[in-house]
Design a protein around this motif. Structure first.
Motif, PDB file in Angstrom:
ATOM      1  N   GLN A   3      40.800 -28.627  46.474  1.00  0.00           N
ATOM      2  CA  GLN A   3      39.749 -28.479  45.632  1.00  0.00           C
ATOM      3  C   GLN A   3      39.902 -28.201  44.177  1.00  0.00           C
ATOM      4  N   PHE A   4      40.021 -28.837  43.298  1.00  0.00           N
ATOM      5  CA  PHE A   4      40.312 -28.553  41.923  1.00  0.00           C
ATOM      6  C   PHE A   4      39.228 -27.780  41.120  1.00  0.00           C
ATOM      7  N   THR A   5      37.867 -28.076  41.753  1.00  0.00           N
ATOM      8  CA  THR A   5      36.753 -27.570  41.111  1.00  0.00           C
ATOM      9  C   THR A   5      36.663 -26.093  41.307  1.00  0.00           C
ATOM     10  N   LEU A   6      37.602 -25.443  42.141  1.00  0.00           N
ATOM     11  CA  LEU A   6      37.766 -23.935  42.192  1.00  0.00           C
ATOM     12  C   LEU A   6      38.234 -23.297  40.910  1.00  0.00           C
ATOM     13  N   PHE A   7      38.540 -24.172  39.778  1.00  0.00           N
ATOM     14  CA  PHE A   7      38.972 -23.503  38.724  1.00  0.00           C
ATOM     15  C   PHE A   7      38.191 -23.936  37.755  1.00  0.00           C
ATOM     16  N   ALA A   8      36.883 -24.289  37.674  1.00  0.00           N
ATOM     17  CA  ALA A   8      35.842 -24.714  36.971  1.00  0.00           C
ATOM     18  C   ALA A   8      35.602 -23.683  35.907  1.00  0.00           C
ATOM     19  N   SER A   9      35.608 -24.020  34.606  1.00  0.00           N
ATOM     20  CA  SER A   9      34.930 -23.127  33.602  1.00  0.00           C
ATOM     21  C   SER A   9      33.530 -23.427  33.352  1.00  0.00           C
ATOM     22  N   THR A  10      32.743 -22.594  33.337  1.00  0.00           N
ATOM     23  CA  THR A  10      31.347 -22.921  32.774  1.00  0.00           C
ATOM     24  C   THR A  10      30.853 -21.987  31.856  1.00  0.00           C
ATOM     25  N   LYS A  11      31.867 -21.395  30.892  1.00  0.00           N
ATOM     26  CA  LYS A  11      31.885 -20.611  29.520  1.00  0.00           C
ATOM     27  C   LYS A  11      30.932 -21.423  28.729  1.00  0.00           C
ATOM     28  N   LYS A  12      31.207 -22.542  28.569  1.00  0.00           N
ATOM     29  CA  LYS A  12      30.444 -23.220  27.441  1.00  0.00           C
ATOM     30  C   LYS A  12      29.500 -24.352  27.981  1.00  0.00           C
ATOM     31  N   GLY A  13      28.460 -24.529  27.528  1.00  0.00           N
ATOM     32  CA  GLY A  13      27.548 -25.601  27.918  1.00  0.00           C
ATOM     33  C   GLY A  13      27.133 -25.530  29.476  1.00  0.00           C
ATOM     34  N   ASN A  14      26.668 -26.825  29.857  1.00  0.00           N
ATOM     35  CA  ASN A  14      26.151 -26.844  31.324  1.00  0.00           C
ATOM     36  C   ASN A  14      27.051 -27.882  32.170  1.00  0.00           C
ATOM     37  N   ARG A  15      28.088 -28.333  31.410  1.00  0.00           N
ATOM     38  CA  ARG A  15      29.196 -29.210  32.165  1.00  0.00           C
ATOM     39  C   ARG A  15      30.324 -28.443  32.472  1.00  0.00           C
ATOM     40  N   PRO A  16      30.773 -28.464  33.616  1.00  0.00           N
ATOM     41  CA  PRO A  16      32.067 -27.443  34.012  1.00  0.00           C
ATOM     42  C   PRO A  16      33.165 -28.208  33.356  1.00  0.00           C
ATOM     43  N   SER A  17      34.239 -27.496  32.814  1.00  0.00           N
ATOM     44  CA  SER A  17      35.376 -28.053  32.562  1.00  0.00           C
ATOM     45  C   SER A  17      36.396 -27.527  33.546  1.00  0.00           C
ATOM     46  N   PHE A  18      37.454 -28.392  33.678  1.00  0.00           N
ATOM     47  CA  PHE A  18      38.324 -28.312  34.824  1.00  0.00           C
ATOM     48  C   PHE A  18      39.821 -28.273  34.077  1.00  0.00           C
ATOM     49  N   ILE A  19      39.830 -28.114  33.049  1.00  0.00           N
ATOM     50  CA  ILE A  19      41.178 -27.685  32.413  1.00  0.00           C
ATOM     51  C   ILE A  19      42.201 -26.666  32.971  1.00  0.00           C
ATOM     52  N   ARG A  20      41.618 -25.876  33.636  1.00  0.00           N
ATOM     53  CA  ARG A  20      42.554 -24.834  34.199  1.00  0.00           C
ATOM     54  C   ARG A  20      42.912 -25.157  35.539  1.00  0.00           C
ATOM     55  N   ALA A  21      42.587 -26.445  36.054  1.00  0.00           N
ATOM     56  CA  ALA A  21      43.165 -26.902  37.495  1.00  0.00           C
ATOM     57  C   ALA A  21      44.347 -27.843  37.151  1.00  0.00           C
ATOM     58  N   ALA A  22      45.193 -27.689  37.924  1.00  0.00           N
ATOM     59  CA  ALA A  22      46.583 -28.374  37.777  1.00  0.00           C
ATOM     60  C   ALA A  22      46.165 -30.017  37.959  1.00  0.00           C
ATOM     61  N   GLY A  23      47.155 -30.829  37.104  1.00  0.00           N
ATOM     62  CA  GLY A  23      46.811 -32.130  37.489  1.00  0.00           C
ATOM     63  C   GLY A  23      47.519 -32.794  38.830  1.00  0.00           C
ATOM     64  N   PRO A  24      47.250 -33.793  39.279  1.00  0.00           N
ATOM     65  CA  PRO A  24      47.729 -34.157  40.533  1.00  0.00           C
ATOM     66  C   PRO A  24      49.289 -34.174  40.608  1.00  0.00           C
ATOM     67  N   ASP A  25      50.098 -34.503  39.534  1.00  0.00           N
ATOM     68  CA  ASP A  25      51.463 -34.899  39.653  1.00  0.00           C
ATOM     69  C   ASP A  25      51.873 -33.363  39.988  1.00  0.00           C
ATOM     70  N   HIS A  26      51.510 -32.152  39.499  1.00  0.00           N
ATOM     71  CA  HIS A  26      51.789 -30.902  40.205  1.00  0.00           C
ATOM     72  C   HIS A  26      51.165 -30.370  41.343  1.00  0.00           C
ATOM     73  N   ALA A  27      49.807 -30.594  41.457  1.00  0.00           N
ATOM     74  CA  ALA A  27      49.027 -30.043  42.470  1.00  0.00           C
ATOM     75  C   ALA A  27      49.218 -30.655  43.654  1.00  0.00           C
ATOM     76  N   GLU A  28      49.490 -31.823  43.871  1.00  0.00           N
ATOM     77  CA  GLU A  28      49.531 -32.527  45.340  1.00  0.00           C
ATOM     78  C   GLU A  28      50.808 -32.077  45.810  1.00  0.00           C
ATOM     79  N   PRO A  29      52.058 -32.102  45.436  1.00  0.00           N
ATOM     80  CA  PRO A  29      53.120 -31.613  46.216  1.00  0.00           C
ATOM     81  C   PRO A  29      52.989 -29.905  46.562  1.00  0.00           C
TER      82      PRO A  29
END
Length: 150
Positions: free
Chosen positions: A78-104
């Motif tokens: 669940q990549f959304t565990l690293f959602a950033s809600t600091k700015k605005g009302n739409r979460p940013s997920f830039i702190r979550a690893a991409g699939p190439d790193h996360a899936e393995p």
């Protein structure tokens, strides 16, 4: 890595109306991975989860691990565990690893948890739109982060 651990009476994961995993009493683990996570993070988390005493003993006290309680496990990426809600009302997920790193790492986490517990770990489908059903027991919900180690 961050895990939201929920003690459940039952849990299941469905993808495209097909149940891909289901358990009775045990743990549902929502697993988030950051770009700098590595083998040390997943090994520490798997060991911590395997030994965590959050199931009741005969006196009703939380003194048993999932293995001692005869529980089962499901891990859902669940990549959304690293959602950033600091700015605005739409979460940013830039702190979550991409699939190439996360899936393995997710797969290795599940395999390591299987070794630590001696039990199979049910899984979601990485990157899929999943429906997760759970009946929380307690409720007991714990957040564990490998970077904080607390």
């Amino acid at each position: 890595m961050r895990v939201v651990l929920q003690r459940v009476a039952e849990a299941s994961v469905t993808v495209d109306s097909v149940r891909v995993s289901a358990i009775g009493k045990g743990l549902l683990l929502l697993v988030g991975i950051e770009p700098d996570d590595g083998p040390g993070d997943l090994e520490w988390l798997a060991g911590k989860i395997a030994r965590m005493r959050i199931f009741p003993d005969d006196a009703g006290l939380m003194n048993r691990s999932v293995t001692e309680a005869g529980g089962e496990l499901i891990a859902v990426s669940q990549f959304t565990l690293f959602a950033s809600t600091k700015k605005g009302n739409r979460p940013s997920f830039i702190r979550a690893a991409g699939p190439d790193h996360a899936e393995p790492l997710y797969r290795r986490f599940c395999e390591t948890l299987e070794k630590e517990t001696g039990k199979p770990v049910g899984r979601g489908v990485f990157g899929a739109d999943m429906k997760v059903h759970l009946l929380n027991d307690g409720p007991v919900t714990i957040v564990i982060d490998s970077h904080n180690r607390e």
